[in-house]
Design a protein around this motif. Structure first.
Motif, PDB file in Angstrom:
ATOM      1  N   ALA A 157       0.993  -1.353  -0.253  1.00  0.00           N
ATOM      2  CA  ALA A 157       0.197   0.225  -0.574  1.00  0.00           C
ATOM      3  C   ALA A 157       1.068   0.537  -0.280  1.00  0.00           C
ATOM      4  N   ALA A 158       2.467   1.594   0.867  1.00  0.00           N
ATOM      5  CA  ALA A 158       2.641   2.654   0.597  1.00  0.00           C
ATOM      6  C   ALA A 158       3.411   2.550  -0.514  1.00  0.00           C
ATOM      7  N   ARG A 161       0.982   4.169  -2.779  1.00  0.00           N
ATOM      8  CA  ARG A 161       0.724   5.754  -2.262  1.00  0.00           C
ATOM      9  C   ARG A 161       1.476   6.444  -2.988  1.00  0.00           C
ATOM     10  N   GLU A 164       1.148   6.959  -6.482  1.00  0.00           N
ATOM     11  CA  GLU A 164       0.425   8.448  -7.284  1.00  0.00           C
ATOM     12  C   GLU A 164       0.700   9.549  -6.623  1.00  0.00           C
ATOM     13  N   LEU A 165       0.954  10.210  -5.506  1.00  0.00           N
ATOM     14  CA  LEU A 165       1.936  11.089  -4.527  1.00  0.00           C
ATOM     15  C   LEU A 165       2.673  11.268  -5.249  1.00  0.00           C
ATOM     16  N   LEU A 210       5.814   9.847   3.398  1.00  0.00           N
ATOM     17  CA  LEU A 210       4.698   9.398   2.836  1.00  0.00           C
ATOM     18  C   LEU A 210       3.828   8.468   3.863  1.00  0.00           C
ATOM     19  N   THR A 213       0.983   9.944   6.174  1.00  0.00           N
ATOM     20  CA  THR A 213      -0.569   9.148   5.987  1.00  0.00           C
ATOM     21  C   THR A 213      -1.483   7.645   6.055  1.00  0.00           C
ATOM     22  N   PHE A 214      -0.717   7.034   7.091  1.00  0.00           N
ATOM     23  CA  PHE A 214      -0.880   5.905   7.011  1.00  0.00           C
ATOM     24  C   PHE A 214      -1.358   5.988   8.645  1.00  0.00           C
ATOM     25  N   GLU A 218      -2.296   0.559  10.276  1.00  0.00           N
ATOM     26  CA  GLU A 218      -1.922   0.327   9.086  1.00  0.00           C
ATOM     27  C   GLU A 218       0.073   0.403   8.902  1.00  0.00           C
TER      28      GLU A 218
END
Length: 253
Positions: A157-158, A161, A164-165, A210, A213-214, A218
Protein backbone atom coordinates in the motif's frame (compact mmCIF):
# COMPACT_ATOMS: atom_id res chain seq x y z
CA UNK A 1 3.37 18.29 7.01
CA UNK A 2 5.34 20.64 9.27
CA UNK A 3 3.70 18.91 12.23
CA UNK A 4 5.02 15.56 11.02
CA UNK A 5 8.59 16.86 10.98
CA UNK A 6 8.21 18.72 14.26
CA UNK A 7 7.18 15.43 15.83
CA UNK A 8 10.14 13.40 14.56
CA UNK A 9 12.81 16.13 14.70
CA UNK A 10 14.54 14.90 17.85
CA UNK A 11 15.03 11.39 16.41
CA UNK A 12 15.20 12.29 12.72
CA UNK A 13 18.93 11.69 12.17
CA UNK A 14 18.77 8.36 13.99
CA UNK A 15 15.86 7.02 11.95
CA UNK A 16 16.63 8.53 8.57
CA UNK A 17 20.23 7.56 7.85
CA UNK A 18 20.62 4.12 6.23
CA UNK A 19 24.30 3.71 7.12
CA UNK A 20 27.55 5.63 7.73
CA UNK A 21 28.47 5.89 4.05
CA UNK A 22 25.16 7.26 2.80
CA UNK A 23 25.35 10.93 3.80
CA UNK A 24 28.96 11.42 2.58
CA UNK A 25 28.08 9.74 -0.71
CA UNK A 26 24.99 11.85 -1.33
CA UNK A 27 26.75 15.05 -0.29
CA UNK A 28 29.51 14.38 -2.82
CA UNK A 29 26.91 13.74 -5.51
CA UNK A 30 25.24 17.08 -4.76
CA UNK A 31 28.54 18.97 -4.71
CA UNK A 32 29.64 17.45 -8.00
CA UNK A 33 26.31 18.05 -9.75
CA UNK A 34 26.29 21.70 -8.67
CA UNK A 35 30.04 22.10 -9.30
CA UNK A 36 30.33 23.86 -5.98
CA UNK A 37 33.23 26.13 -5.15
CA UNK A 38 34.16 27.35 -1.64
CA UNK A 39 33.23 30.94 -2.57
CA UNK A 40 29.72 30.06 -3.75
CA UNK A 41 26.66 31.50 -2.02
CA UNK A 42 24.72 28.32 -1.27
CA UNK A 43 21.26 27.43 0.05
CA UNK A 44 19.89 24.05 1.10
CA UNK A 45 16.11 24.47 0.91
CA UNK A 46 14.20 21.94 2.97
CA UNK A 47 17.41 21.23 4.87
CA UNK A 48 15.80 19.56 7.87
CA UNK A 49 18.45 18.90 10.49
CA UNK A 50 21.20 19.82 8.02
CA UNK A 51 22.49 16.28 7.46
CA UNK A 52 23.73 17.04 3.95
CA UNK A 53 24.59 20.72 4.42
CA UNK A 54 26.77 19.86 7.40
CA UNK A 55 28.61 17.10 5.55
CA UNK A 56 28.97 19.20 2.43
CA UNK A 57 30.36 22.13 4.41
CA UNK A 58 32.92 19.77 5.97
CA UNK A 59 33.92 18.57 2.49
CA UNK A 60 33.91 22.01 0.81
CA UNK A 61 35.05 24.42 3.55
CA UNK A 62 32.87 27.27 2.19
CA UNK A 63 34.04 30.82 2.76
CA UNK A 64 30.45 31.91 3.43
CA UNK A 65 27.84 30.07 5.51
CA UNK A 66 25.50 27.66 3.75
CA UNK A 67 21.89 28.79 4.25
CA UNK A 68 19.84 25.95 5.77
CA UNK A 69 16.19 26.82 5.18
CA UNK A 70 13.35 24.76 6.60
CA UNK A 71 9.83 25.65 7.81
CA UNK A 72 10.29 23.49 10.92
CA UNK A 73 12.17 25.28 13.66
CA UNK A 74 12.39 21.98 15.54
CA UNK A 75 14.24 20.38 12.63
CA UNK A 76 16.63 23.32 12.37
CA UNK A 77 17.57 22.90 16.01
CA UNK A 78 19.31 19.75 14.82
CA UNK A 79 22.02 22.00 13.38
CA UNK A 80 23.22 22.58 16.93
CA UNK A 81 22.92 25.32 19.54
CA UNK A 82 24.61 27.39 18.40
CA UNK A 83 24.93 26.04 14.84
CA UNK A 84 28.42 25.75 13.35
CA UNK A 85 29.77 28.91 11.72
CA UNK A 86 29.60 27.22 8.31
CA UNK A 87 25.78 26.96 8.47
CA UNK A 88 23.14 29.70 8.67
CA UNK A 89 19.68 28.44 9.78
CA UNK A 90 16.61 30.15 8.34
CA UNK A 91 13.03 29.29 9.29
CA UNK A 92 11.41 29.44 5.86
CA UNK A 93 9.73 27.27 3.26
CA UNK A 94 10.64 27.03 -0.41
CA UNK A 95 7.59 29.19 -1.11
CA UNK A 96 8.76 31.84 1.38
CA UNK A 97 12.08 32.11 -0.43
CA UNK A 98 10.59 32.01 -3.91
CA UNK A 99 8.05 34.72 -3.05
CA UNK A 100 10.71 36.81 -1.24
CA UNK A 101 8.77 36.74 2.01
CA UNK A 102 12.01 36.23 3.94
CA UNK A 103 15.37 37.96 3.75
CA UNK A 104 18.35 35.87 2.70
CA UNK A 105 21.87 36.74 3.81
CA UNK A 106 22.85 37.02 0.12
CA UNK A 107 21.27 39.16 -2.61
CA UNK A 108 21.77 36.31 -5.10
CA UNK A 109 22.63 32.64 -4.82
CA UNK A 110 25.19 30.69 -6.83
CA UNK A 111 23.77 27.30 -5.88
CA UNK A 112 20.48 25.99 -4.49
CA UNK A 113 19.51 22.42 -3.81
CA UNK A 114 16.28 20.81 -2.69
CA UNK A 115 16.85 17.27 -1.42
CA UNK A 116 13.62 15.23 -1.34
CA UNK A 117 11.53 18.24 -0.42
CA UNK A 118 10.01 19.39 -3.71
CA UNK A 119 7.03 17.05 -3.31
CA UNK A 120 5.94 19.18 -0.33
CA UNK A 121 5.58 22.24 -2.59
CA UNK A 122 1.97 22.88 -3.61
CA UNK A 123 2.59 24.98 -6.75
CA UNK A 124 5.83 23.54 -8.04
CA UNK A 125 5.97 25.53 -11.29
CA UNK A 126 5.49 28.88 -9.55
CA UNK A 127 7.88 28.09 -6.70
CA UNK A 128 10.66 26.77 -8.93
CA UNK A 129 10.32 29.85 -11.14
CA UNK A 130 10.69 32.04 -8.05
CA UNK A 131 13.74 30.11 -6.88
CA UNK A 132 15.30 30.39 -10.33
CA UNK A 133 14.90 34.15 -10.03
CA UNK A 134 17.07 34.09 -6.89
CA UNK A 135 20.05 32.73 -8.84
CA UNK A 136 23.03 34.83 -9.86
CA UNK A 137 24.15 34.64 -13.51
CA UNK A 138 25.60 31.18 -13.96
CA UNK A 139 23.80 30.01 -10.79
CA UNK A 140 22.62 26.43 -10.48
CA UNK A 141 19.48 24.88 -8.98
CA UNK A 142 19.39 21.16 -8.23
CA UNK A 143 16.34 19.08 -7.36
CA UNK A 144 17.24 15.74 -5.81
CA UNK A 145 14.23 13.45 -5.73
CA UNK A 146 13.14 9.86 -5.92
CA UNK A 147 11.91 8.69 -9.33
CA UNK A 148 8.25 8.03 -10.10
CA UNK A 149 8.56 4.45 -8.82
CA UNK A 150 10.90 2.95 -6.22
CA UNK A 151 12.13 -0.53 -5.31
CA UNK A 152 12.13 -0.14 -1.54
CA UNK A 153 11.08 -3.15 0.56
CA UNK A 154 8.01 -1.29 1.82
CA UNK A 155 4.53 -2.73 2.16
CA UNK A 156 2.42 -2.75 -1.00
CA UNK A 157 0.00 0.00 0.00
CA UNK A 158 2.91 2.37 0.71
CA UNK A 159 4.52 1.68 -2.66
CA UNK A 160 1.21 2.24 -4.43
CA UNK A 161 0.59 5.51 -2.60
CA UNK A 162 4.11 6.67 -3.39
CA UNK A 163 3.43 6.24 -7.12
CA UNK A 164 0.17 8.17 -6.76
CA UNK A 165 1.79 11.14 -5.04
CA UNK A 166 5.34 11.39 -6.37
CA UNK A 167 5.96 14.14 -8.97
CA UNK A 168 7.50 13.19 -12.31
CA UNK A 169 11.11 14.41 -12.58
CA UNK A 170 10.63 15.19 -16.26
CA UNK A 171 7.78 17.57 -15.40
CA UNK A 172 9.98 19.39 -12.89
CA UNK A 173 12.73 19.65 -15.49
CA UNK A 174 10.19 21.29 -17.79
CA UNK A 175 9.30 23.79 -15.04
CA UNK A 176 12.97 24.78 -14.72
CA UNK A 177 13.28 25.12 -18.49
CA UNK A 178 10.18 27.31 -18.58
CA UNK A 179 11.81 29.45 -15.87
CA UNK A 180 14.62 30.20 -18.32
CA UNK A 181 17.22 27.73 -17.09
CA UNK A 182 19.35 25.36 -19.10
CA UNK A 183 18.43 21.91 -17.82
CA UNK A 184 19.49 18.31 -17.66
CA UNK A 185 18.08 15.22 -15.98
CA UNK A 186 20.40 12.52 -14.66
CA UNK A 187 20.08 9.58 -12.28
CA UNK A 188 22.40 8.26 -9.59
CA UNK A 189 22.09 5.05 -7.62
CA UNK A 190 23.36 3.83 -4.28
CA UNK A 191 22.91 0.27 -3.03
CA UNK A 192 21.46 0.15 0.47
CA UNK A 193 22.43 -2.64 2.86
CA UNK A 194 20.62 -2.30 6.14
CA UNK A 195 19.66 -4.49 9.08
CA UNK A 196 16.06 -5.54 8.58
CA UNK A 197 14.96 -4.72 12.12
CA UNK A 198 16.54 -1.27 11.88
CA UNK A 199 14.61 -0.61 8.67
CA UNK A 200 11.36 -1.84 10.18
CA UNK A 201 11.99 0.57 13.06
CA UNK A 202 12.47 3.41 10.56
CA UNK A 203 9.14 2.56 8.97
CA UNK A 204 7.42 2.51 12.38
CA UNK A 205 8.93 5.94 13.03
CA UNK A 206 7.54 7.11 9.64
CA UNK A 207 10.96 8.14 8.36
CA UNK A 208 9.40 8.96 4.97
CA UNK A 209 6.73 11.66 5.02
CA UNK A 210 4.65 9.34 2.84
CA UNK A 211 4.24 7.04 5.84
CA UNK A 212 2.56 9.80 7.83
CA UNK A 213 -0.50 9.27 5.60
CA UNK A 214 -1.09 5.85 7.21
CA UNK A 215 -2.70 5.19 10.58
CA UNK A 216 -0.91 3.41 13.41
CA UNK A 217 -2.84 0.23 12.66
CA UNK A 218 -1.99 0.43 8.95
CA UNK A 219 1.68 0.92 9.76
CA UNK A 220 1.62 -2.06 12.13
CA UNK A 221 -0.03 -4.22 9.46
CA UNK A 222 2.43 -2.99 6.87
CA UNK A 223 5.41 -3.84 9.06
CA UNK A 224 4.09 -7.38 9.52
CA UNK A 225 3.64 -7.68 5.75
CA UNK A 226 7.25 -6.55 5.26
CA UNK A 227 8.49 -8.97 7.92
CA UNK A 228 6.81 -11.89 6.14
CA UNK A 229 8.01 -10.82 2.70
CA UNK A 230 11.61 -10.25 3.82
CA UNK A 231 12.85 -12.93 6.25
CA UNK A 232 16.48 -12.11 5.42
CA UNK A 233 18.35 -10.32 8.27
CA UNK A 234 19.93 -7.73 5.95
CA UNK A 235 17.90 -5.89 3.32
CA UNK A 236 19.62 -4.97 0.06
CA UNK A 237 17.89 -2.64 -2.37
CA UNK A 238 18.69 0.16 -4.83
CA UNK A 239 18.24 3.78 -3.80
CA UNK A 240 17.87 5.59 -7.12
CA UNK A 241 17.57 9.36 -7.40
CA UNK A 242 16.69 11.76 -10.16
CA UNK A 243 18.97 14.82 -10.30
CA UNK A 244 17.13 17.65 -12.04
CA UNK A 245 19.62 20.44 -12.69
CA UNK A 246 18.97 23.94 -13.98
CA UNK A 247 21.55 26.64 -14.75
CA UNK A 248 20.85 30.30 -15.22
CA UNK A 249 22.34 31.32 -18.55
CA UNK A 250 24.72 34.23 -18.39
CA UNK A 251 28.18 35.27 -17.39
CA UNK A 252 29.28 33.33 -14.32
CA UNK A 253 29.61 35.23 -11.09
Amino acid sequence: MRGHYDGIAAEYDEHWVYGPDYVPWMSRQIAEALRLAPSDRIADIGSGTGLFARELADQLSPTRPVVCADPSEAMLRGLGTPPPASLAPLVASAEDIAERRVRLPYDELDAIWLKESVHHVADQARTLHGLADRLAPGGRLLIVMLPAAIKYPLFKAALARFEELQPNPAVLEAHLREAGLETRLDHVEHVIRIDRDKYLGMVRARYMSLLSTFSDDEIAEGVEEMRAAHPEPVLVFPDRFAFVLGRRVGETA
